[in-house]
Design a protein around this motif. Structure first.
Motif: not given
Length: 138
Positions: A82-95
């Motif tokens: 939850e503390s991550l930026s949307s860009e980093l959340k996208g990386i987590v979600d995908k990879y």
């Protein structure tokens, strides 16, 4: 202030990647703690329902170290995410949690069309958020 070594980063990454499996680990910890040898034939007797109180008592077991460990890890990862930026959340979600979770970071750099250095900086930020949440760095 503690330094995030390669070993610590690898451990944090393994924890982060395991996020989707943690709820089943929590369930296993609760079931294993309450299992008795006579339960092995319980399916023959038919299903037995648990009362709400029994379920609450089961969840509140403070002596169940596995349950406590996985519950805390799940919350730490949730809060770090939850503390991550949307860009980093996208990386987590995908990879890390998604369909491409088998890729290594150098391959992720190719998919993201960025340099290896840039993707490793993003990796560090993701893992640092978990380390901060767990109190390993400040």
């Amino acid at each position: 202030m503690s330094e995030l070594t390669k070993t610590k980063l690898a451990d944090l990454e393994e924890d982060f990647r395991s996020y989707k499996k943690i709820p089943s680990k929590i369930a296993e910890a609760l079931v294993a703690k309450e299992w008795k040898p006579e339960d092995s034939n319980a399916w023959i007797k038919g299903s037995q329902t648990h009362t709400e109180k029994a379920l609450t008592d089961l969840i509140k077991r403070e002596d169940n170290k596995s349950y406590l460990y996985y519950s805390k890890l799940y919350m730490d990862i949730s809060n770090a995410y939850e503390s991550l930026s949307s860009e980093l959340k996208g990386i987590v979600d995908k990879y890390l949690w998604g369909e491409l979770d088998y890729l290594e970071w150098r391959e992720i750099a190719e998919y993201e069309h960025c340099s290896k250095t840039a993707v490793y900086k993003k990796r560090f930020k993701i893992l640092e958020s978990l380390a901060i949440q767990q109190g390993k760095v400040f």
